[in-house]
Scaffold this motif. Structure first.
Motif, PDB file in Angstrom:
ATOM      1  N   SER A 231      76.006 -87.280  41.064  1.00 27.27           N
ATOM      2  CA  SER A 231      76.574 -87.787  41.784  1.00 27.27           C
ATOM      3  C   SER A 231      76.361 -87.884  43.399  1.00 27.27           C
ATOM      4  N   ASP A 232      76.743 -86.360  43.105  1.00 29.66           N
ATOM      5  CA  ASP A 232      77.769 -86.053  44.337  1.00 29.66           C
ATOM      6  C   ASP A 232      76.751 -84.420  45.029  1.00 29.66           C
ATOM      7  N   GLY A 233      75.527 -84.648  45.057  1.00 30.09           N
ATOM      8  CA  GLY A 233      74.434 -84.174  45.160  1.00 30.09           C
ATOM      9  C   GLY A 233      74.572 -82.866  45.160  1.00 30.09           C
ATOM     10  N   LEU A 234      75.714 -82.231  45.130  1.00 29.74           N
ATOM     11  CA  LEU A 234      75.084 -81.081  44.945  1.00 29.74           C
ATOM     12  C   LEU A 234      75.994 -80.042  43.207  1.00 29.74           C
ATOM     13  N   ARG A 235      75.799 -81.111  42.220  1.00 32.61           N
ATOM     14  CA  ARG A 235      76.340 -80.379  40.858  1.00 32.61           C
ATOM     15  C   ARG A 235      74.637 -80.333  40.222  1.00 32.61           C
ATOM     16  N   ILE A 236      73.801 -79.092  39.417  1.00 30.27           N
ATOM     17  CA  ILE A 236      72.564 -79.603  39.131  1.00 30.27           C
ATOM     18  C   ILE A 236      72.366 -79.736  37.679  1.00 30.27           C
ATOM     19  N   VAL A 237      72.140 -81.232  37.108  1.00 30.60           N
ATOM     20  CA  VAL A 237      71.711 -81.603  35.894  1.00 30.60           C
ATOM     21  C   VAL A 237      70.906 -80.689  35.499  1.00 30.60           C
ATOM     22  N   GLY A 238      69.366 -80.251  35.851  1.00 27.04           N
ATOM     23  CA  GLY A 238      68.568 -79.689  35.690  1.00 27.04           C
ATOM     24  C   GLY A 238      67.510 -79.435  36.928  1.00 27.04           C
TER      25      GLY A 238
ATOM     26  N   VAL B  94      80.907 -69.642  38.418  1.00 25.54           N
ATOM     27  CA  VAL B  94      80.995 -70.837  38.401  1.00 25.54           C
ATOM     28  C   VAL B  94      79.785 -71.677  38.023  1.00 25.54           C
ATOM     29  N   ALA B  95      80.086 -73.107  37.643  1.00 29.73           N
ATOM     30  CA  ALA B  95      78.985 -73.825  36.800  1.00 29.73           C
ATOM     31  C   ALA B  95      78.973 -75.990  37.111  1.00 29.73           C
ATOM     32  N   VAL B  96      77.653 -75.833  36.738  1.00 26.29           N
ATOM     33  CA  VAL B  96      77.546 -77.760  36.767  1.00 26.29           C
ATOM     34  C   VAL B  96      77.225 -77.998  35.584  1.00 26.29           C
ATOM     35  N   THR B  97      77.729 -79.378  36.052  1.00 27.35           N
ATOM     36  CA  THR B  97      76.466 -80.675  34.903  1.00 27.35           C
ATOM     37  C   THR B  97      76.889 -81.408  35.505  1.00 27.35           C
ATOM     38  N   ALA B  98      76.860 -82.760  34.515  1.00 27.52           N
ATOM     39  CA  ALA B  98      77.204 -84.062  35.025  1.00 27.52           C
ATOM     40  C   ALA B  98      77.937 -84.532  34.717  1.00 27.52           C
ATOM     41  N   ALA B  99      79.975 -84.866  35.652  1.00 28.38           N
ATOM     42  CA  ALA B  99      80.757 -84.751  34.983  1.00 28.38           C
ATOM     43  C   ALA B  99      81.274 -85.461  33.929  1.00 28.38           C
ATOM     44  N   GLY B 100      81.473 -85.189  33.657  1.00 25.52           N
ATOM     45  CA  GLY B 100      82.475 -85.978  31.838  1.00 25.52           C
ATOM     46  C   GLY B 100      81.395 -85.602  30.511  1.00 25.52           C
ATOM     47  N   SER B 101      80.385 -84.522  30.866  1.00 24.88           N
ATOM     48  CA  SER B 101      79.298 -84.652  29.751  1.00 24.88           C
ATOM     49  C   SER B 101      78.149 -84.539  30.163  1.00 24.88           C
ATOM     50  N   LEU B 102      78.427 -83.684  28.953  1.00 26.95           N
ATOM     51  CA  LEU B 102      77.119 -82.044  28.704  1.00 26.95           C
ATOM     52  C   LEU B 102      75.733 -82.568  28.698  1.00 26.95           C
ATOM     53  N   VAL B 103      75.089 -82.550  30.445  1.00 28.79           N
ATOM     54  CA  VAL B 103      73.600 -82.262  29.871  1.00 28.79           C
ATOM     55  C   VAL B 103      72.901 -81.379  30.364  1.00 28.79           C
ATOM     56  N   LEU B 104      71.955 -81.104  29.247  1.00 26.78           N
ATOM     57  CA  LEU B 104      71.534 -79.522  29.044  1.00 26.78           C
ATOM     58  C   LEU B 104      70.221 -80.111  29.352  1.00 26.78           C
TER      59      LEU B 104
END
Length: 410
Positions: A76-83, A11-21
């Motif tokens: 924005s959900d406070g859960l998914r890690i963008v970086g 399972v993995a996380v990123t900003a919704a709808g866009s690849l933010v790396l």
């Protein structure tokens, strides 16, 4: 769970709808080229600005506390890690570089690299969407790295949560332990396939009684504790619908509670040690984005094979919490490979639209019964029609999701 071991599903996380790396170069740079400064202490996380223009952002993080710390930019959900940047020793500084699209985020520091963290604050990115430049292989590696960060974060929160839960259970504070049980399990359910890949670790942590008996292993873990907390009636049956609940079982003595609790703490620590070791990194890299995609599928299968039937949390009736956490984990995995599917062409775009719609409808159906933050109704409160509706939504999502892996590899 009724499977002794499975292939690693991610399972993995990123900003919704866009690849933010982290580390990618954007066509729009941070205005003025200055880094945002972050100061992490034992109880705070201060950032120099609560907003920035879209593009490549640099967060210069200084650890002014006494414990090794981490810094996170969350979606924005406070859960998914963008970086995230980790292992910042006391007195040291490190920089996190991310490509941030417009939207709402949160910043957070985690002194000690365990628990919920401190200083969670809203952070806004303004401006226009920016394109990502970079080699395909680099983007795929960044996706794997973000998944690894998510798993470490979830297990890092699981460790102290289990400690607190076990303390209440061993002390005989059953009401507190009952309240904690489904919330603590959510951290595990989001990343459960990681433990399933480690031989008998998942059985030790999460086997139901009927599965332990069938496999001839000692019954320990969450569900052993669950039965102690929700003592069944004398005429109740186990989840197999055949075995009497009290056959070969009786409530644990205080000494047995201490032993069972110590074992769960030790097993969760083993999981923590694994995800912070080189073997975990090597496994992720060998699986690549196919492993992440397969994880989205596998976590939805967890719902279809156990949670929707109400057999997972047989005594507590807290199956909907597990259900929601599995769906979150599945959606996170999908979000990280979503753009790879879109890039495959028109068929990939159509598939992604179907999957997006499937998650939205399933989440809406589930929301009718509560949420992880506010609590869910007991599973026994659902009617047969409710269960059919949820099952139908799972099946509707499972069909396009099953095509995801082959699509992202095209």
């Amino acid at each position: 769970m009724n499977v002794l071991s499975r292939s690693l599903a991610l399972v993995a996380v990123t900003a919704a709808g866009s690849l933010v790396l982290a580390g990618c170069v954007a066509r729009a740079e941070q205005e003025g080229g200055d880094a945002l400064t972050v100061t992490s202490t034992n109880d705070s996380c201060e950032i120099s600005s609560a907003s920035a223009a879209s593009g490549t952002l640099n967060f210069a993080v200084t650890n002014a506390g006494s414990d090794t710390t981490e810094f996170y930019l969350l979606a924005s959900d406070g859960l998914r890690i963008v970086g995230e940047v980790e292992n910042i020793a006391p007195g040291a500084s490190r920089t996190l570089t991310v490509l941030a699209q417009p939207g709402d985020y949160y910043t957070l520091c985690k002194p000690g690299m365990l628990g919920d963290g401190v200083g969670r604050a809203a952070f806004t990115v303004t401006g226009e969407s920016v394109a990502v430049d970079g080699e395909d292989a680099e983007l795929k590696q960044q996706a794997v790295d973000l998944y690894a960060a998510f798993v470490k974060d979830q297990v890092g929160q699981l460790v102290p949560a289990v400690d607190e839960f076990v303390t209440a259970y061993v002390a005989g504070d059953d009401e507190t332990a009952k309240q904690m049980f489904p919330q603590v399990r959510a951290y595990y359910e989001r990343i459960e396939p990681v433990a399933e890949a480690l031989g008998d670790l998942d059985p030790r942590i999460d086997f139901r009684e009927v599965d332990a008996v069938a496999d001839g292993i000692d019954w320990t873990g969450f569900h052993r504790i669950e039965k102690d907390l929700w003592v069944p009636a004398s005429d109740a049956l186990n989840s197999d619908g055949v075995t009497p609940a009290w056959q070969g079982w009786e409530p644990s003595t205080p000494g047995q509670r201490a032993d069972v609790g110590d074992l769960l703490v030790a097993d969760v620590q083993e999981l923590y040690d694994y995800v912070h070791g080189q073997e975990f990194v090597d496994t992720l890299e060998s699986q690549g984005i196919a492993g992440i995609s397969n994880g989205a599928i596998a976590l939805l299968d967890e719902v279809a094979t156990g949670k929707i039937s109400g057999e997972e949390d047989w005594w507590s009736g807290t199956d909907l919490y597990d259900f929601a956490a599995n769906v979150e984990g599945s959606k996170m995995a999908f979000s990280l490979v979503r753009d790879f599917a879109v890039a495959s062409g028109a068929e990939g775009e159509e598939l992604v639209a179907q999957i997006d719609d499937g998650y939205a409808q399933l989440e809406a159906e589930l929301a009718a019964f509560g949420s992880l933050s506010d609590g869910f109704v007991a599973y026994g409160a659902l009617t047969e029609a409710d269960k059919r509706a949820l099952s139908d939504q799972i099946n509707a999502l499972a069909e396009p999701l099953s095509q995801l892996t082959v699509t992202v590899l095209e």
